[in-house]
Design a protein around this motif. Structure first.
Motif, short mmCIF file in Angstrom:
data_model
loop_
_atom_site.label_atom_id
_atom_site.label_comp_id
_atom_site.label_asym_id
_atom_site.label_seq_id
_atom_site.Cartn_x
_atom_site.Cartn_y
_atom_site.Cartn_z
N GLY A 170 -11.09 1.05 -2.47
CA GLY A 170 -10.69 1.39 -1.30
C GLY A 170 -9.30 1.89 -0.89
O GLY A 170 -8.64 2.96 -1.64
N TRP A 171 -8.49 1.94 -0.26
CA TRP A 171 -6.86 1.99 0.26
C TRP A 171 -5.94 1.31 -1.23
O TRP A 171 -4.99 1.90 -1.16
CB TRP A 171 -6.32 1.96 1.61
CG TRP A 171 -6.61 1.72 2.95
CD1 TRP A 171 -7.49 1.54 3.66
CD2 TRP A 171 -7.45 3.22 3.30
NE1 TRP A 171 -7.92 2.17 4.57
CE2 TRP A 171 -7.82 3.41 4.50
CE3 TRP A 171 -7.05 4.57 2.55
CZ2 TRP A 171 -8.22 4.18 5.11
CZ3 TRP A 171 -7.01 5.82 3.07
CH2 TRP A 171 -7.86 5.84 4.53
N ASP A 172 -6.65 1.16 -1.78
CA ASP A 172 -5.72 0.25 -3.16
C ASP A 172 -5.84 0.90 -4.09
O ASP A 172 -5.23 0.23 -4.86
CB ASP A 172 -6.57 -1.64 -3.29
CG ASP A 172 -5.58 -2.23 -2.07
OD1 ASP A 172 -4.77 -2.03 -1.62
OD2 ASP A 172 -6.37 -3.05 -2.53
N GLY A 173 -6.80 2.13 -4.34
CA GLY A 173 -6.36 3.11 -5.12
C GLY A 173 -5.40 3.49 -4.97
O GLY A 173 -4.11 3.23 -6.70
N ILE A 174 -4.23 3.68 -4.36
CA ILE A 174 -2.66 3.40 -4.35
C ILE A 174 -1.97 2.86 -5.78
O ILE A 174 -1.02 2.93 -6.52
CB ILE A 174 -2.03 3.97 -2.88
CG1 ILE A 174 -0.49 5.02 -3.43
CG2 ILE A 174 -2.06 3.35 -2.15
CD1 ILE A 174 -0.13 6.15 -3.97
N LEU A 175 -2.19 1.66 -4.86
CA LEU A 175 -1.58 0.39 -5.43
C LEU A 175 -2.11 0.21 -6.79
O LEU A 175 -1.09 0.25 -7.80
CB LEU A 175 -1.75 -0.51 -4.59
CG LEU A 175 -1.60 -1.02 -3.07
CD1 LEU A 175 -1.92 -1.99 -3.38
CD2 LEU A 175 -0.43 -0.45 -2.63
N LEU A 176 -3.36 0.75 -7.55
CA LEU A 176 -3.47 0.68 -8.74
C LEU A 176 -3.00 2.06 -9.75
O LEU A 176 -2.88 1.74 -10.51
CB LEU A 176 -5.21 1.00 -8.86
CG LEU A 176 -5.78 1.11 -10.40
CD1 LEU A 176 -5.62 0.68 -11.45
CD2 LEU A 176 -7.27 1.25 -10.09
N ASN A 193 -6.12 -2.67 2.51
CA ASN A 193 -7.68 -3.06 2.70
C ASN A 193 -7.59 -3.72 4.28
O ASN A 193 -8.42 -4.49 4.63
CB ASN A 193 -8.19 -3.24 2.18
CG ASN A 193 -8.65 -1.91 0.84
OD1 ASN A 193 -8.54 -1.27 1.42
ND2 ASN A 193 -9.20 -2.42 -0.33
N ARG A 194 -6.57 -4.02 5.02
CA ARG A 194 -6.70 -4.61 6.58
C ARG A 194 -5.76 -4.57 6.95
O ARG A 194 -4.82 -3.61 7.33
CB ARG A 194 -6.88 -6.18 6.22
CG ARG A 194 -4.75 -6.51 5.60
CD ARG A 194 -4.81 -7.87 5.00
NE ARG A 194 -3.90 -8.09 4.34
CZ ARG A 194 -2.86 -8.98 4.60
NH1 ARG A 194 -2.97 -9.59 5.61
NH2 ARG A 194 -1.85 -8.81 4.24
N PRO A 195 -6.71 -4.24 8.45
CA PRO A 195 -5.15 -3.99 9.80
C PRO A 195 -4.09 -4.69 10.06
O PRO A 195 -4.28 -5.58 9.45
CB PRO A 195 -6.43 -4.42 10.91
CG PRO A 195 -7.61 -5.04 10.80
CD PRO A 195 -7.76 -5.43 9.38
#
Length: 462
Positions: free
Chosen positions: A382-388, A428-430
């Motif tokens: 999910g959105w954690d692709g940028i963190l990776l 990945n959470r609100p």
């Protein structure tokens, strides 16, 4: 922060042991069930009183820590220049006391811990703390404090506070240097035309470069959910600034690798989640570490491919070779050795540098931690692709510079240290500060039915 680090090292084992004993004694039921509960369930230290209030305060307190840690250094120069005698010392003392209180208060009063995190994470942290105490190298202790303080906070808010603080610090530092209030180291060099290289008050060109790169990557993380083409242009503009002003190749490398990986994961959002891709990402740290020592072993001064590669890396392979094989004053110890400024650690590569400063066991801890961090971020998806992407960029940056000091990589490393936590550092959470992600932050980038994509997915948030 050294005194804060020492207080942490003294208080953490005592409070951790008391936590385990109290929880085991209070849990009802058979012994095996109580052990499982103590091992797996997160609780506040010592008492659960005011749990909701403590949970609500955790993120705001860490944001205050971020602002004080990264955003006030340049302000001290104004106090030193124009405040009456004695005021600068009083302000510096007050800042240290407030920061120490916030850090220790966040760790011990506003963070939930399980028995597994206390024992396993505590063992790794105790080893890290031992190396920091042996070396006396303050960035190691500062990084450990940050790693523990960030646990259980809202990552988006953390990133916003870090971005604001570091952008303010860079603006003030560069402004002071250009105004003549701070020393601005400069070097003139020739690349077919005369160029001027400036450190903008940071004391080193690479220090200025990584300061700009850090701001650019934090901006990329904050804007990731609503990314537009001009956001990418702004990051590329930061890369151009790094090239033209401090001319730091390592900081350029950090930005380019992170941006390339981020755009790849943006185009193929489900790619990192596959086991083979996650394993490949996890292999980055071990491969880079092995390559650091392999290139140093293969280096020769008589030319060749490695010599040309060394030139591209500004002599870093030669420095590693010299420290490992050619310097009679260079030695290493299994458990590290005191930090010295005698040129003893004349190498920038993190994997080689910490081999001398902290010993091979610490390097193994860094490599395994980096591998575990990349695996967990990849599988999170999910959105954690940028963190990776940021983690991969920082691990590549470690090939050319030192990375164990308070920065984005150390903040994300809490995912490796405290895996399985009820509140992982994730996007990945609100959250209250950011936009709601599609499908509840992880349901895709548009209105599609698939988890991270689908027919309704929109590129660059359009």
């Amino acid at each position: 922060m050294q005194n804060t680090f020492h207080l942490f090292c003294l208080a953490a084992p005592v409070l951790g042991l008391l936590q385990l004993l109290i929880r085991f004694g209070l849990q009802p039921g058979p012994t095996a069930m109580r052990l499982r509960a103590v091992w797996n369930e997160e609780h506040w230290l010592l008492t659960d009183a005011l749990g909701e209030v403590r949970g609500a305060l955790a993120t705001p307190v860490f944001c205050c820590i971020a602002v004080l840690w990264w955003g006030t250094a340049a302000l001290t120069l104004f106090v030193e220049l124009w405040a009456p005698a004695g005021v600068p010392t009083a302000v510096a003392t007050l800042r240290s006391l407030v920061l120490a209180g916030l850090v220790l208060g966040k760790i011990f009063c506003l963070t939930r811990w399980s028995g597994r995190q206390i024992l396993l994470g505590g063992l790794a942290a105790a080893f890290w703390a031992w190396m920091a105490a042996v070396s006396g190298y303050s960035p190691l202790g500062d990084a450990l404090l940050l790693l523990f303080a960030v646990k259980g906070t809202n990552l988006f808010a953390d990133l916003c506070s870090m971005l604001a603080a570091q952008a303010l610090d860079f603006a003030l530092t560069a402004g002071q240097a250009l105004a003549g209030l701070r020393d601005n180291m400069t070097t003139t060099f020739d690349t077919g035309r005369a160029r001027l290289r400036m450190a903008l008050g940071y004391g080193s060109y690479n220090g200025c470069g990584v300061a700009v790169a850090s701001v650019a990557l934090l901006y990329l993380c904050v804007r990731w959910r609503r990314l537009r083409w001009w956001d990418v242009l702004l990051v590329l503009g930061a890369v151009a600034f790094i090239d033209l002003v401090p001319n730091s190749r390592s900081a350029e490398l950090l930005c380019v690798i992170t941006l390339a990986a981020a755009l790849l994961f943006r185009a193929l959002p489900r790619l990192p989640e596959s086991r083979w891709a996650a394993a490949l990402a996890a292999a980055a740290a071990p491969l880079l570490c092995a390559l650091s020592f392999l290139l140093a072993c293969l280096y020769r001064q008589d030319g060749g491919l490695i010599t040309r590669l060394d030139s591209l890396l500004s002599g870093r392979i030669r420095l590693a070779w010299n420290s490992l094989f050619n310097n009679p004053f260079t030695h290493w110890a299994w458990l590290g050795q005191p930090f010295t400024t005698r040129g003893f650690y004349a190498v920038d590569n993190s994997y080689v540098y910490y081999f001398f400063l902290c010993g091979p066991f610490f390097v193994a801890l860094l490599v395994l931690g980096g591998a575990l961090l990349c695996w967990r971020l990849a599988r999170s998806g999910g959105w954690d692709g940028i963190l990776l992407a940021c983690a991969l960029g920082w691990l590549a940056y470690a090939f050319t510079e030192r990375v164990v000091y308070p920065n984005l990589l150390i903040l994300l490393a809490a995912n490796a240290m405290f895996g399985g936590t009820a509140q992982p550092l994730t996007l990945n959470r609100p959250h209250r500060l950011g936009v709601r992600g599609p499908g509840g932050l992880g349901g895709g980038w548009g209105g599609g039915a698939r988890r991270y994509g689908g027919a309704g997915r929109k590129r660059f948030g359009r």
